[in-house]
Design an enzyme around this catalytic site. Structure first.
Site, mmCIF file in Angstrom:
data_model
loop_
_atom_site.group_PDB
_atom_site.id
_atom_site.type_symbol
_atom_site.label_atom_id
_atom_site.label_comp_id
_atom_site.label_asym_id
_atom_site.label_seq_id
_atom_site.Cartn_x
_atom_site.Cartn_y
_atom_site.Cartn_z
ATOM 1 N N THR A 284 0.842 -1.185 0.000
ATOM 2 C CA THR A 284 0.000 0.000 0.000
ATOM 3 C C THR A 284 0.879 1.237 0.000
ATOM 4 O O THR A 284 1.890 1.284 0.699
ATOM 5 C CB THR A 284 -0.960 0.048 1.194
ATOM 6 O OG1 THR A 284 -1.657 1.298 1.152
ATOM 7 C CG2 THR A 284 -0.262 -0.067 2.542
ATOM 8 N N GLU B 141 -4.631 -3.034 4.730
ATOM 9 C CA GLU B 141 -4.182 -3.660 5.982
ATOM 10 C C GLU B 141 -5.277 -4.498 6.627
ATOM 11 O O GLU B 141 -5.045 -5.164 7.631
ATOM 12 C CB GLU B 141 -3.736 -2.577 6.977
ATOM 13 C CG GLU B 141 -2.416 -1.897 6.611
ATOM 14 C CD GLU B 141 -2.583 -0.683 5.703
ATOM 15 O OE1 GLU B 141 -3.603 -0.599 4.990
ATOM 16 O OE2 GLU B 141 -1.685 0.173 5.700
ATOM 17 N N LYS C 73 -6.423 10.451 -1.790
ATOM 18 C CA LYS C 73 -6.925 9.334 -2.583
ATOM 19 C C LYS C 73 -7.663 9.850 -3.813
ATOM 20 O O LYS C 73 -8.669 10.521 -3.696
ATOM 21 C CB LYS C 73 -7.827 8.449 -1.748
ATOM 22 C CG LYS C 73 -7.843 7.054 -2.297
ATOM 23 C CD LYS C 73 -8.360 6.055 -1.317
ATOM 24 C CE LYS C 73 -7.898 4.668 -1.714
ATOM 25 N NZ LYS C 73 -8.578 3.646 -0.965
ATOM 26 N N TRP D 92 -3.658 5.984 -4.321
ATOM 27 C CA TRP D 92 -3.014 6.902 -3.388
ATOM 28 C C TRP D 92 -2.020 7.852 -4.048
ATOM 29 O O TRP D 92 -1.296 7.480 -4.961
ATOM 30 C CB TRP D 92 -2.241 6.118 -2.326
ATOM 31 C CG TRP D 92 -3.118 5.401 -1.381
ATOM 32 C CD1 TRP D 92 -3.256 4.045 -1.249
ATOM 33 C CD2 TRP D 92 -4.000 5.973 -0.407
ATOM 34 N NE1 TRP D 92 -4.165 3.754 -0.257
ATOM 35 C CE2 TRP D 92 -4.632 4.921 0.273
ATOM 36 C CE3 TRP D 92 -4.318 7.285 -0.048
ATOM 37 C CZ2 TRP D 92 -5.558 5.125 1.287
ATOM 38 C CZ3 TRP D 92 -5.245 7.491 0.961
ATOM 39 C CH2 TRP D 92 -5.854 6.419 1.604
HETATM 40 P P1 AMP Z 1 -6.606 1.157 0.640
HETATM 41 O O1 AMP Z 1 -5.672 0.573 1.611
HETATM 42 O O2 AMP Z 1 -5.945 1.654 -0.595
HETATM 43 O O3 AMP Z 1 -7.743 0.224 0.342
HETATM 44 O O4 AMP Z 1 -7.242 2.452 1.283
HETATM 45 C C1 AMP Z 1 -7.873 2.448 2.528
HETATM 46 C C2 AMP Z 1 -8.322 3.829 2.851
HETATM 47 O O5 AMP Z 1 -9.248 4.301 1.878
HETATM 48 C C3 AMP Z 1 -9.051 3.978 4.169
HETATM 49 O O6 AMP Z 1 -8.164 4.057 5.252
HETATM 50 C C4 AMP Z 1 -9.824 5.263 3.928
HETATM 51 O O7 AMP Z 1 -9.012 6.414 4.112
HETATM 52 C C5 AMP Z 1 -10.200 5.162 2.470
HETATM 53 N N1 AMP Z 1 -11.544 4.563 2.318
HETATM 54 C C6 AMP Z 1 -11.843 3.277 2.016
HETATM 55 N N2 AMP Z 1 -13.176 3.099 1.934
HETATM 56 C C7 AMP Z 1 -13.744 4.295 2.200
HETATM 57 C C8 AMP Z 1 -15.099 4.776 2.290
HETATM 58 N N3 AMP Z 1 -16.145 3.994 2.061
HETATM 59 N N4 AMP Z 1 -15.275 6.070 2.616
HETATM 60 C C9 AMP Z 1 -14.227 6.897 2.844
HETATM 61 N N5 AMP Z 1 -12.946 6.513 2.766
HETATM 62 C C10 AMP Z 1 -12.701 5.230 2.448
#
Ligand code: AMP
Length: 542
Positions: A186, A331, A439, A444
């Site tokens: 990530t 994670e 994001k 990211w």
């Molecule tokens: P990733 O590890 O790339 O899947 O990203 C995870 C992060 O995406 C989380 O810690 C949040 O900051 C953001 N995220 C994931 N799902 C949502 C959601 N439904 N609403 C807002 N932020 C989200």
């Protein structure tokens, strides 16, 4: 006294064995890189994943050796999911949208032995292979006659010839269910990318939980379209839950535009789809002007970024599709919460129900949540007080691969970097993000990288990057810059300065010149204050 039930390890090979034996004629349909549609059945996935396992054995790959992929969602990628992990190796799915330098860094850090890639990514592999010191076999996911003769990539074979000569017979090995099965880096953290290393046990438990009625609610009657990439947290675990339930799988390949996704949904009578808001934006953008309807789609799970209210409304009111808002992270394998109503909500007005649907949802059994204040104290679940969101559970990371970043846990809890409220019914809502990353379209962007590049420009004294709301991409980076006294630089020059240093889509949308950047008592940039300062700012691209 111990229980007297059979102690069979929870292994990924068990999923594909189940799918073959009990759902052997279930369909897997893929739009290929070549553009055509490929279809076969779960029994074929099982047979060919055993051939993958034999091909890895023939290379004398050791237990836990890493096999990487750079691939879209498709049937060959699915076979690697089961063949690599089932035989005891670790599947390393690489995000092809990263900068080539970062991809090489990741492949070396993971010590990948094999890299399997879709032909779309041939130029990318040509650009990075010389820097990938551990990879001894490159496998192009294509037929033998499609293999380029003069690619310059050493030890390159086509996937079909790589597995073609292998026996379809293979005895899946039994081993400790805590063994590593797959990994995903990530870039949603500060510093270098860090890898979550999933185990067979965590993957199977997550697959069970994901299939529950108040979670994804998958069944053998569903036709499921994961638009969420298989290189992003294992497509939210859908390939595993699909084998567990025996549902039909429909893979979009590289064609993620609204028209292609719509045509696939209709042609394959998809009942269930999953993806980030950006892809659904493209789908809705195609439906409306063309006056199109869905004839089969019932539910769609939307996560990865906050789902806009207008999207939930459009799916429900205009198209009769239920939106399941989900939250999770790499994670967390990734599912943490999913938003479905409780019985008592059913009599509420649609407006009040909407207030709940907008939240990221309630914890899935297996994941526990809490919000904490600055001193680490647990905060009340009143739906108003917000604090840092912490999680724990059997599919949440304990530590990153190779111990990178040290011990991430705080008293056994994993700090997510999200800021949230939790209401008395346990519904969590993200209100902000404390981590220094932005994001965009589900991917990211490090605000620190953007700041560092700007600061490397001779005319820049200080730079601070913040994410700004964007109707399509959710957030886009904007960099606020203080110029060095007596020096000049234009917005255009600075944006040009980013070219070649980071991936194109990571380059900020705009530069805003400011007199000062607000700093806190310890000299840290106060991004919250900066965001307030820029509250009337409008993105040029929005
Ligand atoms: P990733 O590890 O790339 O899947 O990203 C995870 C992060 O995406 C989380 O810690 C949040 O900051 C953001 N995220 C994931 N799902 C949502 C959601 N439904 N609403 C807002 N932020 C989200």
């Amino acid at each position: 006294m111990l229980g007297l039930m059979q102690n069979r390890p929870l292994l990924i090979s068990g999923l594909i064995a189940h799918a073959e034996r009990h759902h052997g004629d279930g369909e897997i349909v893929s739009r290929r890189v070549e553009g055509d549609i490929h279809r076969y059945q779960w029994r074929d996935v099982a047979r060919r994943s055993r051939q993958v396992a034999n091909a890895l054995d023939a290379m004398n790959l050791l237990f836990s050796d890493r096999v990487a992929t750079l691939a879209w969602n498709g049937y060959r990628h699915l076979e690697l999911y089961f063949g690599v992990s089932g035989s005891g190796r670790v599947l390393h799915t690489i995000n092809p949208r990263l900068h080539p330098e970062q991809i090489a860094w990741i492949a070396n850090h993971a010590e990948d032995q094999v890299l399997c890639f879709d032909m779309t990514f041939l130029p990318l592999v040509q650009a990075v292979h010389a820097k990938c010191s551990t990879i001894k076999q490159y496998v192009a996911l294509c037929e033998a006659d499609k293999l380029p003769q003069d690619s310059g990539i050493p030890n390159l074979v086509s996937y079909e010839s790589w597995i073609g000569g292998q026996s379809p017979e293979y005895e899946w090995p039994a081993f400790d269910e805590n063994s590593a099965s797959s990994m995903c880096y990530t870039s949603g953290t500060t510093g270098n990318p860090k890898a979550a290393l999933y185990s067979h046990r965590s993957t199977i438990l997550h697959a069970y939980a994901a299939a529950l009625p108040d979670v994804m609610g998958l069944s053998a009657r569903d036709a499921v379209l994961p638009v969420v990439p298989m290189f992003h947290v294992n497509a939210w675990g859908i390939p595993y839950s699909a084998a567990l339930t025996g549902c039909k799988l429909v893979f979009p390949g590289p064609a993620l535009d609204g028209k292609s996704v719509y045509e696939l949904v209709e042609a394959e009578q998809v009942t269930y789809a999953a993806g980030v808001p950006t892809v659904w934006q493209m789908l809705l953008g195609h439906l409306k002007p063309n006056g199109l309807r869905f004839s089969s789609l019932k539910r769609t799970v939307i996560g990865g970024s906050a789902c806009p209210p207008a999207m939930i409304d459009a799916f429900r009111e205009d198209y009769g599709v239920e939106v399941l808002h989900a939250w999770g992270m790499t994670e967390m394998s990734p599912l943490g919460t999913l938003c479905t109503l409780k019985n008592k909500h059913l009599t509420m007005s649609p407006e009040d129900q909407m207030k709940i649907r907008l939240k990221q949802g309630r914890a899935i059994y297996g994941v526990d949540l809490k919000i904490v204040g600055d001193a680490g104290e647990e905060l009340p679940w009143d739906g108003k007080t917000f604090g840092d969101l912490y999680v724990k559970g059997p599919w949440v990371v304990r530590e990153y691969f190779k111990g990178e970043g040290g011990d991430p846990l705080v008293n056994g809890w994993f700090p997510t970097g999200d800021v949230a409220t939790i209401d008395p019914d346990g519904y969590m809502q993200i209100t902000d993000r404390s981590k220094d990353v932005i994001k965009s379209g589900g991917e990211w962007i490090s605000s620190i990288d953007i700041e560092n590049i700007a600061m490397a420009h001779p005319a820049v004294q200080m730079a601070a990057c913040v994410g700004m709301r964007h109707p399509k991409w959710d957030e886009r980076p904007v960099v606020a810059v203080v110029k060095r006294p007596g020096m000049e630089v234009t917005r255009e020059e600075l944006l040009k300065f980013y070219e070649g240093k980071i991936a194109k889509w990571q380059i900020p949308d705009d530069v805003v010149f400011v007199e000062t950047i607000p700093l806190g008592a310890t000299g840290k940039m106060l991004k919250t204050r900066l965001r307030e300062q820029l509250k009337d700012y409008k993105l040029p691209t929005a």
